[in-house]
Design an enzyme around this catalytic site. Structure first.
Site, PDB file in Angstrom:
ATOM      1  N   SER A 226       0.846  -1.191   0.000  1.00 46.28           N
ATOM      2  CA  SER A 226       0.000   0.000   0.000  1.00 46.28           C
ATOM      3  C   SER A 226       0.886   1.247   0.000  1.00 46.28           C
ATOM      4  O   SER A 226       1.691   1.417  -0.905  1.00 46.28           O
ATOM      5  CB  SER A 226      -0.959  -0.035   1.189  1.00 46.28           C
ATOM      6  N   ASP A 333      -8.474  -3.154  -6.988  1.00 46.08           N
ATOM      7  CA  ASP A 333      -8.014  -2.860  -5.633  1.00 46.08           C
ATOM      8  C   ASP A 333      -9.115  -2.163  -4.832  1.00 46.08           C
ATOM      9  O   ASP A 333      -9.696  -1.163  -5.263  1.00 46.08           O
ATOM     10  CB  ASP A 333      -6.772  -1.965  -5.701  1.00 46.08           C
ATOM     11  N   HIS A 382      -7.022  -5.991  -1.239  1.00 47.18           N
ATOM     12  CA  HIS A 382      -5.991  -4.966  -1.056  1.00 47.18           C
ATOM     13  C   HIS A 382      -4.832  -5.585  -0.293  1.00 47.18           C
ATOM     14  O   HIS A 382      -5.023  -6.145   0.786  1.00 47.18           O
ATOM     15  CB  HIS A 382      -6.544  -3.760  -0.293  1.00 47.18           C
TER      16      HIS A 382
END
Length: 489
Positions: A226, A333, A382
């Site tokens: 991330s 995502d 994610h």
């Protein structure tokens, strides 16, 4: 095609996907250690003590709650906490930054992992972040040990290619997408209580690893998830340069997980003050000034003054990098969708939103055209590399672990820009199918409120679809349609 037609396709895909997922799970030999545990509210369970619990994954861009997950550790697999020797390089609140290290004597391979967790970019968002998820701004409550999962695991069954590397985990406590160089003393009154030193933290960690043997490294892989993945893109050339300055003869490479974002399509107020009203682009623009953020020079030169924020987006930055980088990105995502106020299963979706979802996968595929090393499953999720079941996910029959091994082999005698690969050992892997969850190895859909797995029928009903109309369009009985959904979901 109208929205009902889209649903029909999704139903048929869901039936095949769910059957394949059941088959793949029944054949899986991946250990169950390290699975997430959530309480009924979908929040992480309480920690038992500093020494036997640890956060595994914290990469949500939401700063309204702490998404830390805790697990019990084994002393043999522990990463031990070290605070930086340079105490002037700090977390947001002035506490000394640091890193966790698990040494593997004799290994000349190093993995340095950057934690994720989005950012804050003004007094309001930083105060809120400090109140709600203080561990992303302070080292005061870090546990003394922690254990990694996925590609950070010390177990060969869970992590067959990197289990025996020297493993470094750098907790995220600078809230600046790992780009900041600003100490408290350099700021104005508005945010004088916070420092933003993410880029400097990475530099100091590597310096502190010299006595541990990093100068003798043959391979250093800077990885992150991330915001940590974006941090890899922003810092890999600096890390490569620093290793060279130290006299190390190491190949520095990057592994970017879920940090390859596209610019938001939504137009919002430029005077936004919180995460709900600010797009990622707005946040980065504001944050760059506050953080005194640094950007790779070659990328900066591609944009005029004031447009440097574009270097935070992988598809704008990648071409300026010399170091080899492997990109891992779900084609759908969840955080990219959340920015557009789309959350499957949480509310009814408009046809415009369905179109955006399809286009997102298509646009991401286009952005990967010139990226030789990529793993992009057509799934809604994610982050991937720190999941304990990361070996289960495949693209075109190849797992990410296998793709990374193939990439590793290719780097022994090819350059970054070569797409050459060993025959039967691919590492440019992008799903061809067009819909979310069309890959049979996708993670199950979860209810975002409870954290529980939900069936396709539950998702569709929650989104307000009229099953009667769908059945009429298919020219079948509603009972038959329900049977299709139940068997497939």
């Amino acid at each position: 095609m109208n929205i009902l037609g889209h649903v029909v396709i999704l139903l048929l895909l869901g039936e095949a996907v769910s059957q394949n997922r059941r088959n793949s799970k029944s054949n899986s030999k991946v250990p169950n250690q390290g699975k997430k545990t959530l309480n009924p509210a979908g929040e992480p369970g309480p920690a038992a003590s500093n020494d036997d619990t640890f956060p595994v994954e914290s990469s949500s861009v939401e700063d309204s709650k702490d998404t830390t997950v805790y697990q019990l550790t084994n002393s043999n697999d522990d990463m031990k906490l070290y605070y930086l020797k340079n105490t002037q390089v700090t977390c947001n609140d002035g506490t000394t930054a640091g890193f966790y290290l698990r040494e593997h004597k004799g290994s000349r391979r190093w993995q340095i992992f950057l934690e994720g967790g989005w950012c804050c970019y003004n007094k309001e968002t930083c105060d809120s972040r400090y109140k709600n998820i203080r561990r992303l701004m302070s080292s005061s409550e870090w546990p003394q040990t922690r254990k990694g999962s996925g590609i950070l695991s010390a177990q060969s069954e869970e992590n067959p290619h990197w289990w025996n590397a020297n493993t470094v985990f750098i907790p995220y406590c600078s809230s600046d997408v790992w780009s900041g160089t600003s100490s408290k003393s350099r700021q104005g009154k508005e945010t004088a209580e916070y420092a933003f030193m993410g880029s400097l933290i990475i530099r100091e960690v590597i310096k502190d690893l010299v006595p541990k043997g990093i100068k003798q490294a043959k391979v250093v892989m800077l990885s992150g998830a991330s915001a940590g993945g974006t941090g890899v893109l922003l810092n890999i050339e600096k890390v490569s340069g620093l290793m060279e300055q130290l006299g190390a003869d190491a190949q520095v490479r990057g592994l970017v997980d879920s940090g390859w974002f596209l610019e938001s399509k939504q137009q919002r107020s430029t005077e936004c003050s919180d995460t709900a009203s600010c797009t990622p682009t707005d946040a980065i623009k504001k944050g760059l000034r506050l953080w005194n953020g640094v950007i790779p020079e070659k990328c900066r030169q591609q944009f005029k003054r004031g447009e440097e924020w574009q270097c935070f987006f992988g598809h704008k930055l990648y071409s300026s990098l010399k170091s080899p980088v492997f990109v891992v990105q779900w084609l759908f995502d969840e955080e990219q969708l959340r920015v557009e106020n789309i959350q499957l299963g949480s509310h009814s979706l408009t046809e415009h939103q369905w179109t955006y979802i399809q286009n997102l996968g298509r646009e991401l595929k286009i952005s990967f055209q010139d990226v030789p090393a990529v793993f992009a499953p057509a799934c809604l999720s994610h982050t991937l590399i720190t999941k304990s079941n990361w070996l289960e996910f495949q693209v075109k029959g190849t797992s990410l672990s296998r793709a990374l091994q193939c990439w590793d082999k290719s780097l022994q005698d090819t350059s970054k820009n070569s797409k050459a690969s060993v025959k039967g050992c691919p590492f440019h892997l992008i799903d061809n199918c067009q819909w979310p969850q069309c890959n049979p190895t996708c993670p199950a859909l979860l209810d975002h409120t409870t954290g529980q797995e939900v069936s396709l029928l539950q998702v569709l009903m929650g989104m307000g679809f009229d099953l009667q109309k769908v059945a009429q369009e298919l020219k079948i009985e509603v009972s038959h349609l329900l049977g299709m959904i139940s068997n497939g979901g």
